[in-house]
Design an enzyme around this catalytic site. Sequence first.
Site, PDB file in Angstrom:
ATOM      1  N   ASP A 136       0.674  -1.157   0.074  1.00 15.15           N
ATOM      2  CA  ASP A 136       0.097  -0.067  -0.123  1.00 15.15           C
ATOM      3  C   ASP A 136       0.801   1.144   0.178  1.00 15.15           C
ATOM      4  OD1 ASP A 136      -2.284  -1.235  -0.039  1.00 15.15           O
ATOM      5  OD2 ASP A 136      -3.156  -0.511   1.833  1.00 15.15           O
ATOM      6  N   ASP A 289      -7.201  -7.415  13.842  1.00 15.84           N
ATOM      7  CA  ASP A 289      -6.966  -8.734  14.345  1.00 15.84           C
ATOM      8  C   ASP A 289      -7.792  -9.319  15.611  1.00 15.84           C
ATOM      9  OD1 ASP A 289      -5.712  -6.724  15.908  1.00 15.84           O
ATOM     10  OD2 ASP A 289      -3.898  -7.326  15.514  1.00 15.84           O
TER      11      ASP A 289
END
Length: 533
Positions: A136, A289
């Site tokens: 990214d 997460d």
Amino acid sequence: MERVSSTAILPEAFQGARDDITEQMGLVWQQIKAPVIVPLLRLTVFLCLAMSVMLFVEKVYMAVVIVIVKLLGKRPEKRYRWEPMRDDLELGNSAYPMVLLQIPMYNEKEVYQLSIGAACGLSWPSDRIIIQVLDDSTDPVIKDLVELECQRWASKGINIKYEIRDNRNGYKAGALKEGMKHSYVKDCDYVAIFDADFQPEPDFLFRTIPFLVHNPELALVQARWKFVNSDECLMTRMQEMSLDYHFTVEQEVGSLTYAFFGFNGTAGVWRISALREAGGWKDRTTVEDMDLAVRASLKGWKFVFLGDLKVKNELPSTLKAYRYQQHRWSCGPANLFRKMLLEIVRNKKVSLFKKVHVIYNFFFVRKIVAHIVTFVFYCLVIPATVLVPEVQIPKWGAVYIPSIITLLNAVGTPRSLHLLVFWILFENVMSLHRTKATFIGLLEVGRVNEWVVTEKLGDALKMKMAAKAARKPRIRIGDRLHLLELGVGAYLFFCGCYDVAFGKNHFFIYLFLQATAFFIVGFGYVGTFVSHS
């Protein structure tokens, strides 16, 4: 003479006015002290003592579990079926499951070679693994470097894919989610995830995949972190103490008791079918997460933590980077708790005990109470009792419980026990930022979704340390402000020590402890929180 005499009268007039203001303020304080300040402070003390007891019970409970586990020797290989992966003459490499390995990156100039090289060096059949670099990066130079590195490994026969996207929507969660959409992923059974500064050992997959192959109820195998720069400065030693406790106690206990703990976002292997059943990656919080781990657990999946499998990585080596990281790690869980509380309560696939564990132990006590009580009680309430002698704090709440909690936290890193005082000061200061972030997450305001990538140094770390040793440290204005925060935190901490140990009448001891606090912080941290430019 008249002009001189009138001039001489002015200082006396100002002095009289100042004395009047001081007397008025003293009268106001006495008027509101008994009916307002004292009751409010007593209520706050009661609430803080209750939260301290919650945290104390949680710490002692986890310590007892760890001791029992050590005595009984309940290793993961004994609790779950584990057999090494072996070659099959008939099936060949097809006997090995297909593994996807994802490495999300964002302008990782200093570490991209380390992580890609470590991933490509894993001991696993080359036709049974796909390495996916999710870049990214917004810097075109860094993007070109990462792409060239991927091409270099591809020319050596490594099955590596370089993937980019047009935007950074969802940050890391968005990149991982996008990576799972590629057609070649449908052939994969498991996905291993490593952040850009993580360097797994060659046998990582051979030690983790067998748990998933032979135990269909397992969704996640989590490895422990090993810090390559823990000795860089005093701040990294403090971080090591906190994180070692997280791994050696919190995650170990979660794995042993309820087969649940928060995924650390890296150094873990997921069963792809479990990941998809849980709803995949979501970017609604900054702890994607933990979000995935909670949702998978509510589907009935189990996790296992491997404490003896360590993956090398880097700790933030500047206070600015560490503060941003701690904001994300404190704000995210609180915000996730707000979003998932009702979902957890209404879930019918897990037992009541597991619901209580997730809501009370995992979220409320560890992610909310721990931050709030550290700042409000130890940094505000105890020092405030110096000014309000009518409010008394029992010694068991001000001395015994905090001391036991501190010692239990420190056992995870025995080599740093001599730094315990510095760790206390450091944690008290950071509790301000963690508490603020916790309330931002609970109220869902302000910087609730702020995501700042933690700066990593990689190979530049050695060069930086050598250069720092050769030059005179320079402290920037921002670092001076951080030192001031540390000084205030130390001041508040020692105020509490003074209050409990000596009472409220030893004014000279009080001043001495204040001076000692500022001296320790000024002398001990100047060399730590300096400019890393």
